[in-house]
Design a protein around this motif. Structure first.
Motif, PDB file in Angstrom:
ATOM      1  N   THR A  81       1.048  -1.298   0.150  1.00  0.00           N
ATOM      2  CA  THR A  81      -0.063   0.016  -0.014  1.00  0.00           C
ATOM      3  C   THR A  81       0.695   1.388  -0.063  1.00  0.00           C
ATOM      4  O   THR A  81       0.470   2.147  -0.727  1.00  0.00           O
ATOM      5  N   THR A  82       1.959   1.413   0.835  1.00  0.00           N
ATOM      6  CA  THR A  82       2.914   2.448   0.795  1.00  0.00           C
ATOM      7  C   THR A  82       3.437   2.580  -0.566  1.00  0.00           C
ATOM      8  O   THR A  82       3.669   3.653  -1.035  1.00  0.00           O
ATOM      9  N   GLY A  83       3.918   1.531  -1.219  1.00  0.00           N
ATOM     10  CA  GLY A  83       4.634   1.716  -2.505  1.00  0.00           C
ATOM     11  C   GLY A  83       3.562   2.129  -3.570  1.00  0.00           C
ATOM     12  O   GLY A  83       4.048   3.270  -4.458  1.00  0.00           O
ATOM     13  N   ILE A  84       1.962   1.634  -3.673  1.00  0.00           N
ATOM     14  CA  ILE A  84       1.393   2.257  -4.381  1.00  0.00           C
ATOM     15  C   ILE A  84       1.213   3.958  -4.187  1.00  0.00           C
ATOM     16  O   ILE A  84       1.125   4.612  -5.212  1.00  0.00           O
ATOM     17  N   LEU A  85       1.110   4.178  -3.007  1.00  0.00           N
ATOM     18  CA  LEU A  85       0.906   5.486  -2.547  1.00  0.00           C
ATOM     19  C   LEU A  85       2.289   6.497  -3.054  1.00  0.00           C
ATOM     20  O   LEU A  85       1.866   7.318  -3.801  1.00  0.00           O
ATOM     21  N   LEU A  86       3.260   5.692  -3.044  1.00  0.00           N
ATOM     22  CA  LEU A  86       4.443   6.490  -3.474  1.00  0.00           C
ATOM     23  C   LEU A  86       4.547   6.751  -4.936  1.00  0.00           C
ATOM     24  O   LEU A  86       4.809   7.723  -5.424  1.00  0.00           O
ATOM     25  N   ILE A  87       4.284   5.687  -5.662  1.00  0.00           N
ATOM     26  CA  ILE A  87       4.070   5.707  -6.988  1.00  0.00           C
ATOM     27  C   ILE A  87       3.212   6.551  -7.383  1.00  0.00           C
ATOM     28  O   ILE A  87       3.319   7.525  -8.299  1.00  0.00           O
ATOM     29  N   CYS A  88       1.891   6.816  -6.659  1.00  0.00           N
ATOM     30  CA  CYS A  88       0.851   7.560  -7.298  1.00  0.00           C
ATOM     31  C   CYS A  88       1.410   9.120  -7.127  1.00  0.00           C
ATOM     32  O   CYS A  88       1.209  10.005  -8.032  1.00  0.00           O
ATOM     33  N   TYR A  89       1.834   9.401  -5.835  1.00  0.00           N
ATOM     34  CA  TYR A  89       2.469  10.779  -5.436  1.00  0.00           C
ATOM     35  C   TYR A  89       3.540  11.116  -6.714  1.00  0.00           C
ATOM     36  O   TYR A  89       3.736  12.363  -6.720  1.00  0.00           O
ATOM     37  N   CYS A  90       4.474  10.110  -7.010  1.00  0.00           N
ATOM     38  CA  CYS A  90       5.507  10.473  -7.750  1.00  0.00           C
ATOM     39  C   CYS A  90       5.064  10.878  -9.230  1.00  0.00           C
ATOM     40  O   CYS A  90       5.819  11.622  -9.739  1.00  0.00           O
ATOM     41  N   PHE A  91       4.018  10.259  -9.703  1.00  0.00           N
ATOM     42  CA  PHE A  91       3.821  10.443 -11.009  1.00  0.00           C
ATOM     43  C   PHE A  91       2.677  11.311 -11.087  1.00  0.00           C
ATOM     44  O   PHE A  91       2.231  11.869 -12.261  1.00  0.00           O
ATOM     45  N   SER A  92       1.758  11.918 -10.265  1.00  0.00           N
ATOM     46  CA  SER A  92       0.862  12.793 -10.103  1.00  0.00           C
ATOM     47  C   SER A  92       0.746  13.766  -8.917  1.00  0.00           C
ATOM     48  O   SER A  92       0.398  13.018  -7.799  1.00  0.00           O
ATOM     49  N   ASP A  93       1.175  14.923  -8.901  1.00  0.00           N
ATOM     50  CA  ASP A  93       0.995  15.885  -7.802  1.00  0.00           C
ATOM     51  C   ASP A  93      -0.559  15.914  -7.616  1.00  0.00           C
ATOM     52  O   ASP A  93      -0.761  16.329  -6.293  1.00  0.00           O
ATOM     53  N   ARG A  94      -1.448  15.685  -8.502  1.00  0.00           N
ATOM     54  CA  ARG A  94      -2.724  15.977  -8.178  1.00  0.00           C
ATOM     55  C   ARG A  94      -3.305  14.764  -7.240  1.00  0.00           C
ATOM     56  O   ARG A  94      -4.160  14.788  -6.356  1.00  0.00           O
ATOM     57  N   SER A  95      -2.752  13.545  -7.403  1.00  0.00           N
ATOM     58  CA  SER A  95      -3.201  12.633  -6.389  1.00  0.00           C
ATOM     59  C   SER A  95      -2.801  12.807  -5.096  1.00  0.00           C
ATOM     60  O   SER A  95      -3.425  12.387  -4.130  1.00  0.00           O
ATOM     61  N   TYR A  96      -1.597  13.425  -4.846  1.00  0.00           N
ATOM     62  CA  TYR A  96      -1.320  13.718  -3.609  1.00  0.00           C
ATOM     63  C   TYR A  96      -2.413  14.625  -3.012  1.00  0.00           C
ATOM     64  O   TYR A  96      -2.685  14.291  -1.692  1.00  0.00           O
ATOM     65  N   GLY A  97      -2.766  15.626  -3.565  1.00  0.00           N
ATOM     66  CA  GLY A  97      -3.876  16.380  -3.018  1.00  0.00           C
ATOM     67  C   GLY A  97      -5.074  15.931  -2.808  1.00  0.00           C
ATOM     68  O   GLY A  97      -5.745  15.944  -1.702  1.00  0.00           O
ATOM     69  N   LEU A  98      -5.418  14.937  -3.828  1.00  0.00           N
ATOM     70  CA  LEU A  98      -6.552  14.023  -3.544  1.00  0.00           C
ATOM     71  C   LEU A  98      -6.679  13.167  -2.514  1.00  0.00           C
ATOM     72  O   LEU A  98      -7.667  12.881  -1.638  1.00  0.00           O
ATOM     73  N   ILE A  99      -5.739  12.299  -2.236  1.00  0.00           N
ATOM     74  CA  ILE A  99      -5.531  11.174  -1.550  1.00  0.00           C
ATOM     75  C   ILE A  99      -5.296  11.790  -0.288  1.00  0.00           C
ATOM     76  O   ILE A  99      -6.062  11.304   0.996  1.00  0.00           O
ATOM     77  N   ARG A 100      -4.485  12.792  -0.177  1.00  0.00           N
ATOM     78  CA  ARG A 100      -3.938  13.079   1.217  1.00  0.00           C
ATOM     79  C   ARG A 100      -5.057  13.748   2.190  1.00  0.00           C
ATOM     80  O   ARG A 100      -5.173  13.880   3.277  1.00  0.00           O
ATOM     81  N   GLN A 101      -5.882  14.549   1.229  1.00  0.00           N
ATOM     82  CA  GLN A 101      -6.998  15.155   1.854  1.00  0.00           C
ATOM     83  C   GLN A 101      -8.018  14.282   2.197  1.00  0.00           C
ATOM     84  O   GLN A 101      -8.948  14.859   2.932  1.00  0.00           O
ATOM     85  N   SER A 102      -8.233  13.312   1.738  1.00  0.00           N
ATOM     86  CA  SER A 102      -9.176  12.188   2.192  1.00  0.00           C
ATOM     87  C   SER A 102      -8.941  11.537   3.397  1.00  0.00           C
ATOM     88  O   SER A 102      -7.620  11.579   3.996  1.00  0.00           O
ATOM     89  N   LEU A 103      -9.747  10.730   3.894  1.00  0.00           N
ATOM     90  CA  LEU A 103      -9.364  10.153   5.352  1.00  0.00           C
ATOM     91  C   LEU A 103      -8.844   8.863   4.887  1.00  0.00           C
ATOM     92  O   LEU A 103      -8.361   8.177   6.029  1.00  0.00           O
ATOM     93  N   PHE A 104      -8.437   8.155   3.702  1.00  0.00           N
ATOM     94  CA  PHE A 104      -7.808   7.136   3.383  1.00  0.00           C
ATOM     95  C   PHE A 104      -6.660   7.060   3.996  1.00  0.00           C
ATOM     96  O   PHE A 104      -6.323   6.040   4.675  1.00  0.00           O
ATOM     97  N   GLU A 105      -5.822   8.072   3.843  1.00  0.00           N
ATOM     98  CA  GLU A 105      -4.188   7.876   4.332  1.00  0.00           C
ATOM     99  C   GLU A 105      -4.138   7.971   5.861  1.00  0.00           C
ATOM    100  O   GLU A 105      -3.183   7.460   6.368  1.00  0.00           O
ATOM    101  N   THR A 106      -5.283   8.652   6.295  1.00  0.00           N
ATOM    102  CA  THR A 106      -5.039   8.857   8.016  1.00  0.00           C
ATOM    103  C   THR A 106      -5.411   7.390   8.341  1.00  0.00           C
ATOM    104  O   THR A 106      -4.669   6.861   9.295  1.00  0.00           O
TER     105      THR A 106
END
Length: 176
Positions: A81-106
């Motif tokens: 899961t951490t690897g998938i999140l890191l890949i998403c964040y590295c290839f899309s800065d929009r993903s960081y904003g969308l996923i991080r502001q959701s409750l999922f990562e917390t």
């Protein structure tokens, strides 16, 4: 532009080589930020822990019991899961904003922290009760020191995930 931790993303993407930029699809700004370095440390600890468990723990699975399965499952799932999140964040800065502001990562990091702490505690119990006596009487018995290192790394990974959960919660609430 999105802000990752303490660094801003005002720099152009990719790596500058001579007069051109290469690998512009990768967002190196995130990897070098506080959140990116935290994710890399989580991945590194999970990888080292998993390697020790497979190399030294699997041959003694009958002695260790469910503690091995518990820590193996925790490191495997958290690594993925951490690897998938890191890949998403590295290839899309929009993903960081969308996923991080959701409750999922917390929730993911809080649950990962609890899983690491509980499975590392279980492995610590198994090491003391079943592996330590064998270590005292069998020369060259490397499962005990390796499993001890693995459960210490499990505690460290749990602490990193707890810190990441706190930072993700702050981001979720709007305080960056």
């Amino acid at each position: 532009m999105a802000s990752f931790g303490t660094r801003s993303m005002s720099q152009p993407p990719g790596i500058k080589i001579c007069c051109c930029r290469v690998l512009t699809c990768i967002n190196f700004g995130f990897v070098l930020s506080r959140g990116g370095l935290l994710k890399l440390m989580e991945l590194g600890l999970a990888m080292l822990c998993e390697g020790l468990l497979i190399r030294y723990g699997v041959p003694y699975a009958d002695s260790i019991g469910q503690a091995l399965t518990s820590l193996l499952a925790t490191t495997g799932h958290c690594f993925t899961t951490t690897g998938i999140l890191l890949i998403c964040y590295c290839f899309s800065d929009r993903s960081y904003g969308l996923i991080r502001q959701s409750l999922f990562e917390t929730l993911f990091n809080a649950i990962a922290s609890c899983m690491y702490f509980s499975s590392a505690s279980y492995m610590g119990f198994a090491c003391v009760v079943w592996l330590h006596p064998q270590f005292l009487v069998r020369p060259g018995f490397w499962a005990y020191p390796a499993m001890t290192a693995a459960y210490y790394m499990g505690y460290a990974a749990g602490l990193l995930h707890a810190i990441d959960a706190f930072l993700a919660f702050r981001h979720f609430r709007g305080a960056r």
